[in-house]
Motif scaffolding. Structure first.
Motif, short mmCIF file in Angstrom:
data_model
loop_
_atom_site.label_atom_id
_atom_site.label_comp_id
_atom_site.label_asym_id
_atom_site.label_seq_id
_atom_site.Cartn_x
_atom_site.Cartn_y
_atom_site.Cartn_z
N LEU A 142 -5.66 8.87 -7.08
CA LEU A 142 -5.22 7.72 -6.29
C LEU A 142 -5.08 6.47 -7.16
O LEU A 142 -5.94 6.22 -8.00
CB LEU A 142 -6.23 7.43 -5.18
N ALA A 167 0.81 -1.21 0.00
CA ALA A 167 0.00 0.00 0.00
C ALA A 167 0.84 1.27 0.00
O ALA A 167 0.33 2.35 0.17
CB ALA A 167 -0.92 -0.02 1.20
N SER A 168 2.13 1.11 -0.16
CA SER A 168 2.96 2.30 -0.05
C SER A 168 3.33 2.86 -1.41
O SER A 168 3.63 2.13 -2.34
CB SER A 168 4.23 1.96 0.71
N ARG A 189 -5.92 2.76 1.99
CA ARG A 189 -5.14 3.44 3.04
C ARG A 189 -5.51 4.91 3.10
O ARG A 189 -5.67 5.48 4.19
CB ARG A 189 -3.66 3.31 2.71
N ALA A 190 -5.67 5.50 1.93
CA ALA A 190 -6.01 6.92 1.87
C ALA A 190 -7.35 7.18 2.54
O ALA A 190 -7.51 8.12 3.32
CB ALA A 190 -6.05 7.37 0.42
N SER A 239 -3.41 1.27 -1.82
CA SER A 239 -3.16 2.60 -1.29
C SER A 239 -4.42 3.46 -1.29
O SER A 239 -4.52 4.38 -0.48
CB SER A 239 -2.02 3.30 -2.03
N CYS A 240 -5.38 3.17 -2.17
CA CYS A 240 -6.60 3.99 -2.09
C CYS A 240 -7.38 3.64 -0.82
O CYS A 240 -8.03 4.50 -0.25
CB CYS A 240 -7.44 3.88 -3.36
N LEU A 285 0.36 8.34 2.60
CA LEU A 285 0.54 7.11 1.83
C LEU A 285 2.01 6.68 1.76
O LEU A 285 2.30 5.53 1.49
CB LEU A 285 0.01 7.30 0.42
N CYS A 322 -7.25 6.85 6.37
CA CYS A 322 -6.52 7.83 7.18
C CYS A 322 -7.39 9.02 7.52
O CYS A 322 -7.04 9.85 8.34
CB CYS A 322 -5.24 8.27 6.49
#
Lengths: 455, 406
Positions: free
Chosen positions: A327, A96-97, A335-336, A332-333, A285, A339
């Protein structure tokens, strides 16, 4: 992290199944002593393991014939183990980074000729202190740095009632670009005091406040990639000037204070604040900034609360749409989305809206409204072998976040019902023996959500 | 209802505990668990606090988490839960009635200060990372931190140390909130028992810790923070960084996290020292009113310990004052420091000592008004120290108490 010094527990650990010892990644520079120590530590472990194995073998010494069988078996188990590991690795490919920092640029020149004419230095130079402190143009700045470090500067300024432009600019520059940790921290707390809501009066006590473009320029200098075309973009990877600089933490703290002060003095527009939100989410991210999670959360809350109610209703959708385009459609989307804190009503709303818009993009913008989104989700057949379960997982989590304490569930019972249908489908159509990647993740997530929604 | 919900949340974690080694999957599941707890207990208008069954694994993840993200997320979750469901709060009453202290005894606490017998039973049952800490575990934590800050490279702390710093931060937060609530009620009711039962007081009076060495460790960590800061001026934006070795992703992560952790531990240590000194003040007050019994034990006030250390290690004055900002206590330390060297020959008892008239900054300045007494003091303390103390004293007086000493 695995404690390398702890005694190995042979009661629970089967020596055959245990992973081969992988040396932990070093976080410090290794020297010869470390290498030697490591070597002996590893050697001891191997010896311990061997002796353990020997003990196990001894029990079967009676039938020596079994030895070869045993070796064969152990080889086969090893093979299986390796295969299992491989399968596991394949699933982890999508991390996810993303790296949001590229190559850094040189910091803008630090020339402040007007600093000499600031009233603090003027009063020192003209007064009887001159001989005492031996201040001239050169040492003036050093003297001011000392005052800044010892917190005298912010106190003198608060006594004075306002900050001169030259001082404000100079401290701002030190805060963002100084290589000295202490100076940056002192400069940041200087600015936080100025921007603090505790200051009396309706205006900020300063002649100069940085604008949006100056803060943006700092990020450019740090190498922040404003447009991330592809996550794997590799620009001169071995250069020492890559990756986020330490200065970024001050930038984040400053933005938080800057946004708090917006109610007092609107120094930036709503669309500029929208950009801050996007930047902070992208900073989040980058796992290199993991250590700043708490600051990032706080900063995000501060930016979210600086909008007026009228601005918020449109800005919220703008942010969501822009993020949805930018994104990447992988973990990662998620994760976004996650957050964005769920604690305040406003940020929970943002989380709902961003999730919804990202979901729309994931469904290739084919669904025009909420009902259609859920309908097309339900139409996905998870039993189909060609079904992209990774995409299903992403959509499931996005839907979960879109509907997380969303008033729409109460206003429109049909949405609530379809959500239930979708969840049941995900949890019951995938069997517990399904070995496809993400199958079990979808199953557990869906059944969790199902339980939660039933309450 | 809440039981069902907890089981549902915990089920996320159960799937992962069966795995033998910390894989990416386990980390993912733990993150999912933390997020689920947030979603289940912090989002909605849900008024029941989670039970220990939820708190314990979260606390365990914070202590033993395999990644920085896990540790930070569990720290944040614990802080948010604590804010939403405080264990101790003050109930304000209308009119002349004094406020009341409400303690939720069932609520989870990261500390356990039980009697020795119960403790040894618990000990034999096996302590895990998710069970609350006792006083000796707190001391061990401080000792570990003090070792790190005495010799390690603060530019690159290990994940375990970063975790310990966050744990310490969390514990101080709990101690402070508990103490502040009790102090507020004590100020109105003068009921010493409330303060005596505070977590802080129980921690410090525990027989399983060495109070003096605990305090010294705290003091030396604060001083160590500053010495390191002055050396570590090499930031990442600098012209000569290009000649340095290439910064790897991991190095960057650690460097950024370490810088933040070092800042945070300074603030937490200062908080801890302040509440202990406040506790000492309350104790003195209660003693004057006869509220102290033999059960309270004896303890050297922290201020005296700090003064002793500053007297024997004058080099530490500057680093200490650079990291210790609290105006009231900074001034108190400066005044006491001067009075140590400027004591009147008349014999005074400890009790009356605090109310002497020249224990003000004006009183100190008066000593410098004539040349003989100035010389006398400089001879005793040295010019540099006097200048340092006066500079810090002036700063506090001018900006924090501008009208009290005119």
């Amino acid at each position: 992290m695995v404690d390398m010094d702890a005694p190995l527990d042979f009661e629970t650990e089967d020596p055959l199944l245990s992973c081969p010892v992988i040396p932990q990644k070093r976080k410090k520079v290794m020297d010869l002593d470390d290498l030697v120590a490591d070597f002996y530590r590893e050697k001891n472990k191997v010896m311990e393991r061997e002796s353990k194995r020997a003990k196990v073998r001894k029990k079967y010494d009676a039938d020596d014939d079994d030895c070869s069988k045993e070796a064969l078996l152990s080889r086969q188990i090893d093979e299986c183990h390796n295969q299992m590991k491989k399968i596991g690795d394949e699933e982890e490919v999508s991390s996810a980074s993303i790296q949001v920092f590229g190559n850094r640029k040189p910091a803008p020149p630090a020339a402040f000729p007007e600093l000499r004419s600031c009233s603090i230095l003027q009063s020192i130079e003209s007064d009887k202190f001159k001989s005492l402190l031996e201040v001239n143009g050169e040492t003036g700045e050093i003297l001011l740095q000392g005052l800044l470090l010892n917190e005298w500067l912010s106190k003198l300024v608060s006594l004075h009632g306002h900050v001169e432009k030259s001082i404000a600019k100079w401290v701002f520059h030190l805060m963002l670009y100084s290589p000295n940790d202490e100076l940056r921290a002192a400069a940041c707390s200087f600015w936080c005091t100025i921007l603090s809501p505790e200051n009396e009066g309706h205006k900020l006590p300063t002649e100069w406040v940085p604008n949006h473009s100056e803060l943006r320029k700092a990020l450019e200098t740090y190498g922040f990639l404003f447009s991330i075309s592809s996550p794997a973009e590799s620009v001169n990877k071995n250069s020492g000037d890559r990756g986020p600089p330490k200065n970024i933490s001050v930038w984040i703290k400053f933005i938080a204070a800057y946004c708090h002060a917006r109610s007092k003095q609107p120094t930036f527009s709503a669309s500029e604040a929208e950009e801050f939100i996007e930047i902070i989410i992208f900073l989040y991210l980058d796992t290199q900034l993991q250590g700043l999670l708490i600051q990032l959360y706080e900063c995000l809350q501060s930016v979210i609360s600086c909008f007026t109610d009228e601005e918020w209703s449109t800005s919220c959708v703008n942010i969501a749409k822009s993020l949805a385009c930018r994104l990447p459609r992988d973990l990662s989307c998620l994760r976004a989305v996650e957050c964005i804190s769920e604690i305040s009503t406003r940020s929970n709303h943002l989380r709902n809206v961003v999730s919804y818009h990202v979901l729309l993009v994931c469904l290739d913008n084919k669904a025009p409204n909420e009902d259609e989104v859920l309908r097309s989700l339900i139409s996905i057949d998870v039993k189909d072998k060609n079904c992209d379960l990774f995409k299903v997982y992403i959509c499931l989590v996005l839907t979960e976040n879109w509907l997380l304490s969303n008033p729409i569930l109460k206003e429109r019972p049909i949405i609530f019902e379809m959500w239930g249908v979708y969840l049941r489908q995900c949890s019951s159509h995938i069997t517990s023996t399904d070995l496809r990647p993400y199958a079990s993740k979808i199953r557990t997530r869906a059944s969790y959500c199902l339980h939660e929604s039933r309450r | 209802m809440s039981r069902v919900r907890e089981e549902n949340v915990l089920a996320i974690l159960d799937a992962s505990t069966t795995a033998s080694n910390p894989t990416q999957h386990q980390t993912d599941d733990q993150i999912a668990f933390l997020r689920a707890v947030r979603g289940a207990f912090l989002v909605r208008d849900y008024q029941t606090h989670p039970t220990n069954k939820i708190y314990e694994p979260v606390f365990g993840i914070m202590r033993m988490g395999s990644s920085l993200e896990l540790i930070l997320e569990s720290f944040r979750l614990l802080c948010d839960l604590h804010q939403r469901f405080p264990r101790v709060h003050v109930l304000d009453k209308d009119g002349s009635e004094s406020p009341e202290l409400v303690v939720d005894e069932d609520a989870w606490s990261p500390f356990v200060f039980s009697s020795d017998v119960a403790w040894s039973v618990r000990q034999s049952a096996g302590k895990t990372s998710s069970s609350p800490l006792d006083s000796s575990a707190f001391q061990t934590l401080i000792e570990e931190l003090s070792e790190v800050f005495n010799d390690a490279n603060l530019q690159a702390l290990e994940t375990k140390t970063l975790g310990n710093i966050l744990l310490f931060q969390y514990l101080v937060r709990i101690l402070e909130e508990d103490f502040v609530a009790r102090k507020r009620v004590y100020d109105e009711t003068m009921n010493w028992t409330l303060v005596r039962d505070s977590l802080l007081s129980m921690l410090l009076s525990s027989r399983r810790i060495n109070y003096r060495s605990l305090m010294k460790d705290c003091f030396f960590i604060i001083c160590g923070l500053c010495q390191d800061c002055t050396q570590s001026s090499a930031g990442l934006i600098s012209s000569d960084s290009s000649t340095a070795k290439p910064t790897t992703t991991e190095n960057t992560t650690v460097a950024i996290a370490s810088l933040e952790a070092v800042n945070n531990i300074g603030a937490s240590l200062q908080k801890l020292l302040i509440i202990i000194m406040e506790l000492d003040t309350l104790r003195k007050k209660a003693d004057l009113e006869g509220g102290i019994t033999r059960a309270d034990g004896v303890r050297t006030p922290l201020l005296e310990i700090i003064l002793d250390e500053l007297t024997y290690n004058r080099d530490l004055l500057s680093p200490f004052f650079q990291k210790f900002h609290h105006p009231k206590w900074k001034l108190e330390i400066i005044l006491q420091y001067f009075s140590k060297y400027n004591a009147k020959p008349s014999v005074r008892t400890r009790r009356s000592n605090s109310s002497t008239e020249d224990a003000t900054f004006n009183g100190v300045l008066r000593c410098f008004s004539n040349i003989t007494s100035t010389k006398k003091i400089i001879k005793k303390i040295s010019k540099d120290v006097v200048q340092l103390l006066l500079a810090h004293g002036f700063q506090v007086i001018l900006f924090h108490f501008p009208f009290s000493n005119k």
